[in-house]
Motif scaffolding. Structure first.
Motif, PDB file in Angstrom:
ATOM      1  N   GLY A 167       3.243   1.647  -2.174  1.00  0.00           N
ATOM      2  CA  GLY A 167       3.636   1.645  -3.598  1.00  0.00           C
ATOM      3  C   GLY A 167       4.321   0.717  -4.098  1.00  0.00           C
ATOM      4  N   ARG A 210      10.992  -0.099  -5.541  1.00  0.00           N
ATOM      5  CA  ARG A 210      10.137   1.136  -5.743  1.00  0.00           C
ATOM      6  C   ARG A 210       9.712   1.125  -7.207  1.00  0.00           C
ATOM      7  NH1 ARG A 210      10.102   7.475  -4.781  1.00  0.00           N
ATOM      8  NH2 ARG A 210       9.445   7.855  -7.006  1.00  0.00           N
ATOM      9  N   SER A 215       0.758  -1.235  -0.060  1.00  0.00           N
ATOM     10  CA  SER A 215      -0.022  -0.014  -0.170  1.00  0.00           C
ATOM     11  C   SER A 215       0.901   1.335   0.028  1.00  0.00           C
ATOM     12  CB  SER A 215      -1.250  -0.106   1.221  1.00  0.00           C
ATOM     13  OG  SER A 215      -0.521  -0.098   2.421  1.00  0.00           O
TER      14      SER A 215
END
Ligand code: GLN
Length: 289
Positions: free
Chosen positions: A264, A285, A262
């Protein structure tokens, strides 16, 4: 009294005191009393001990029986093949945490061997560094990587600085700050062994006289308090393609994986240690790893 008799007495006294390894502890403590390592102790069973060594040994055994970790008594703990100086300013490095180092090393971009063209410096940050064992190990294993450290405890940061200097022969950038507030990105990798023990278990552990810093253990009611801030701040500080790897308690894999997702992160994975317990969660990431 012989070495053999002292070990028998010491391990007998430690039996049932909460030590998981009474004989090993006794050998380490006797080595400390004699100023030699454990292997020397085990190789000299028939030797006679002088009275002052016996007295020192018994005092160490009494401290261990009251719950003090062996590492605080002898002043060091081996981690990933290196000897870290430890005292009650910092959590004692755990063997389990070597998995965090393994995962971290596997997530770092490989050493660039190409000649020609400027080589970009790879950057890694170790948050909640404590003794410094995770970040210092990464710096020692990958001298090409620029490693920085942070911790919310000024006393722990001093311990980490000393371990960096002692083991690497050079200082690491070590900054005071909670979670990732002191870290200056962008990073290719962020690692953290944050406090994740449940409040109840922390209370139980500390009530045995363990003496480790509460702030290094206590992760709130479920042990999960720190992860949302850690994941969100890490996401902002990572370069595209960078990774986060965090240590977790063995029951926290699904919850922490969800926190990273959540925030990302992609390619989120839960890694099990040699005993088969979930111990590390990682995510990227950008790219899926
Ligand atoms: N693994 C440690 C323990 O069980 C806890 C470390 C931590 O909270 N980061 O005591």
């Amino acid at each position: 009294m012989t070495v053999r008799a002292a070990l028998a007495e010491g391990s007998g006294a430690l039996e049932g005191s909460g030590s998981g390894s009474p004989f090993l502890d006794a050998a380490l403590l006797l080595g400390h009393a004699l100023g030699v390592d454990r292997d020397r102790v085990l190789a000299s069973m028939p030797d006679e001990l002088d009275a002052s060594s016996v007295e020192a040994f018994r005092a160490f055994v009494a401290r261990r029986s009251s719950g003090e970790p062996v590492a605080y008594i002898v002043g060091y703990k081996e981690f990933y093949g290196r000897r870290y100086t430890v005292d009650p300013r910092v959590l004692v490095p755990r063997p389990d945490t070597e998995l965090l180092v393994e995962v971290a090393l596997s997530l770092l971009p490989p050493v660039s061997r190409t000649g020609g063209g400027p080589v970009r410096t790879v950057r890694c940050h170790d948050a909640f560094t404590g003794s410094g064992c995770v970040g210092v190990t990464i710096a020692a294993e990958r001298p090409d990587v620029e490693v920085s450290l942070s911790d919310a405890s000024p006393a722990a940061l001093e311990a980490a600085r000393a371990n960096a200097l002692g083991l690497l022969g050079r200082p690491l950038d070590a900054r005071l700050g909670d979670v990732l507030s002191a870290a200056v990105g962008p990073f290719d990798l962020i690692v953290a062994n944050p406090p994740y023990v449940t409040r109840e278990l922390t209370d139980r552990l500390l009530s045995t006289g363990d003496g480790e810093p509460r702030m290094a253990l206590d992760g709130g009611e479920l042990g999960l308090d720190i992860y949302p801030a850690l994941a969100a701040q890490a996401f902002d500080l990572l370069a595209d393609g960078g990774s986060l790897a965090v240590e977790i308690g063995e029951e926290q894999g699904p919850a922490v994986a969800a926190v990273l997702e959540s925030a990302g992160f992609g390619g989120v994975r839960v890694h099990a240690d040699l005993a088969g317990s979930d111990r590390v969660v990682s995510g990227g990431r950008h790219a899926v790893r």
